[in-house]
Design a protein around this motif. Structure first.
Motif, PDB file in Angstrom:
ATOM      1  N   GLN A   2       1.031  -1.149   0.093  1.00  0.00           N
ATOM      2  CA  GLN A   2      -0.119  -0.044   0.174  1.00  0.00           C
ATOM      3  C   GLN A   2       0.967   1.324  -0.059  1.00  0.00           C
ATOM      4  N   LEU A   3       0.698   1.973  -0.991  1.00  0.00           N
ATOM      5  CA  LEU A   3       1.335   3.264  -1.009  1.00  0.00           C
ATOM      6  C   LEU A   3       0.855   4.252  -0.071  1.00  0.00           C
ATOM      7  N   VAL A   4       1.787   4.960   0.686  1.00  0.00           N
ATOM      8  CA  VAL A   4       1.300   6.113   1.584  1.00  0.00           C
ATOM      9  C   VAL A   4       1.210   7.106   0.723  1.00  0.00           C
ATOM     10  N   GLY A   5       0.096   7.857   1.010  1.00  0.00           N
ATOM     11  CA  GLY A   5      -0.434   9.004   0.043  1.00  0.00           C
ATOM     12  C   GLY A   5       0.184  10.163   0.642  1.00  0.00           C
ATOM     13  N   VAL A   6       0.255  11.480   0.030  1.00  0.00           N
ATOM     14  CA  VAL A   6       0.464  12.488   0.717  1.00  0.00           C
ATOM     15  C   VAL A   6      -0.263  12.833   1.988  1.00  0.00           C
ATOM     16  N   TYR A   7      -1.478  12.457   2.121  1.00  0.00           N
ATOM     17  CA  TYR A   7      -2.257  12.620   3.492  1.00  0.00           C
ATOM     18  C   TYR A   7      -2.662  11.317   3.599  1.00  0.00           C
ATOM     19  N   PRO A   8      -1.905  10.667   4.566  1.00  0.00           N
ATOM     20  CA  PRO A   8      -2.450   9.066   4.906  1.00  0.00           C
ATOM     21  C   PRO A   8      -3.704   8.984   5.510  1.00  0.00           C
ATOM     22  N   VAL A   9      -4.263   8.002   5.634  1.00  0.00           N
ATOM     23  CA  VAL A   9      -5.716   7.546   6.025  1.00  0.00           C
ATOM     24  C   VAL A   9      -5.376   7.877   7.618  1.00  0.00           C
ATOM     25  N   GLY A  10      -6.196   8.457   8.275  1.00  0.00           N
ATOM     26  CA  GLY A  10      -6.306   8.622   9.757  1.00  0.00           C
ATOM     27  C   GLY A  10      -5.758  10.191   9.980  1.00  0.00           C
ATOM     28  N   ASN A  11      -5.223  10.928   9.079  1.00  0.00           N
ATOM     29  CA  ASN A  11      -4.637  12.322   9.322  1.00  0.00           C
ATOM     30  C   ASN A  11      -5.833  13.260   9.251  1.00  0.00           C
ATOM     31  N   LEU A  12      -5.656  14.245  10.283  1.00  0.00           N
ATOM     32  CA  LEU A  12      -6.432  15.286  10.106  1.00  0.00           C
ATOM     33  C   LEU A  12      -6.072  16.365   9.212  1.00  0.00           C
ATOM     34  N   VAL A  13      -6.989  16.945   8.459  1.00  0.00           N
ATOM     35  CA  VAL A  13      -6.571  18.100   7.499  1.00  0.00           C
ATOM     36  C   VAL A  13      -7.564  19.399   7.533  1.00  0.00           C
ATOM     37  N   ALA A  26      -7.355   7.040   0.428  1.00  0.00           N
ATOM     38  CA  ALA A  26      -6.504   7.961  -0.258  1.00  0.00           C
ATOM     39  C   ALA A  26      -7.185   7.491  -1.889  1.00  0.00           C
ATOM     40  N   HIS A  27      -6.886   8.691  -2.770  1.00  0.00           N
ATOM     41  CA  HIS A  27      -7.385   8.590  -4.052  1.00  0.00           C
ATOM     42  C   HIS A  27      -5.993   8.582  -4.821  1.00  0.00           C
ATOM     43  N   ALA A  28      -5.590   7.250  -5.644  1.00  0.00           N
ATOM     44  CA  ALA A  28      -4.119   6.991  -6.141  1.00  0.00           C
ATOM     45  C   ALA A  28      -3.964   7.975  -7.335  1.00  0.00           C
ATOM     46  N   PRO A  29      -5.146   8.343  -8.062  1.00  0.00           N
ATOM     47  CA  PRO A  29      -4.687   9.085  -9.301  1.00  0.00           C
ATOM     48  C   PRO A  29      -4.466  10.500  -8.952  1.00  0.00           C
ATOM     49  N   ASP A  30      -4.876  11.038  -7.788  1.00  0.00           N
ATOM     50  CA  ASP A  30      -4.794  12.394  -7.442  1.00  0.00           C
ATOM     51  C   ASP A  30      -4.629  12.349  -5.882  1.00  0.00           C
ATOM     52  N   PRO A  31      -3.243  12.205  -5.358  1.00  0.00           N
ATOM     53  CA  PRO A  31      -3.207  11.858  -3.824  1.00  0.00           C
ATOM     54  C   PRO A  31      -3.468  13.343  -3.275  1.00  0.00           C
ATOM     55  N   PHE A  32      -3.676  14.374  -3.757  1.00  0.00           N
ATOM     56  CA  PHE A  32      -3.907  15.781  -3.111  1.00  0.00           C
ATOM     57  C   PHE A  32      -5.639  15.837  -2.825  1.00  0.00           C
ATOM     58  N   VAL A  53     -16.913  13.446   2.089  1.00  0.00           N
ATOM     59  CA  VAL A  53     -16.562  13.966   0.851  1.00  0.00           C
ATOM     60  C   VAL A  53     -15.441  13.496   0.275  1.00  0.00           C
ATOM     61  N   ASN A  54     -15.814  13.154  -1.097  1.00  0.00           N
ATOM     62  CA  ASN A  54     -14.880  12.737  -2.162  1.00  0.00           C
ATOM     63  C   ASN A  54     -14.185  14.019  -2.811  1.00  0.00           C
ATOM     64  N   LEU A  55     -13.325  14.471  -2.375  1.00  0.00           N
ATOM     65  CA  LEU A  55     -12.489  15.615  -3.113  1.00  0.00           C
ATOM     66  C   LEU A  55     -12.268  15.578  -4.551  1.00  0.00           C
TER      67      LEU A  55
END
Length: 85
Positions: A2-13, A26-32, A53-55
């Motif tokens: 599993q790739l760790v995204g820019v914003y990993p699951v469980g992180n607050l943003v 995470a959304h692999a095609p657009d990690p942001f 919300v699905n950004l």
């Protein structure tokens, strides 16, 4: 693996709307633009029930699309993000 995204699951943003959300998926095609769960509104009040919300689905709104401004430390907002997954 599993790739760790820019914003990993469980992180607050913090979102561009001022809301606080926890990253749910995470959304692999657009990690942001991950799938997030909004837990605090722009005033800092708890959102009940939390709103998912699905950004990436909103990206076609262009400049109006909500996005992430950066990570938020759980201690700063008094939230345990893992309890919200």
């Amino acid at each position: 693996a599993q790739l760790v995204g820019v914003y990993p699951v469980g992180n607050l943003v913090r979102l561009t709307t001022g809301e606080i959300a926890v990253v749910v998926r995470a959304h692999a095609p657009d990690p942001f633009r991950p799938h997030v769960r909004v837990v605090l509104d722009h005033h800092g009040a708890k959102v009940t029930p939390p709103t998912d919300v699905n950004l990436w689905e909103l990206a076609d709104q262009g400049a109006l699309a909500p996005g992430i401004t950066g990570p938020v430390a759980p201690a700063d907002v008094g939230i345990d993000p893992l309890s919200l997954l």
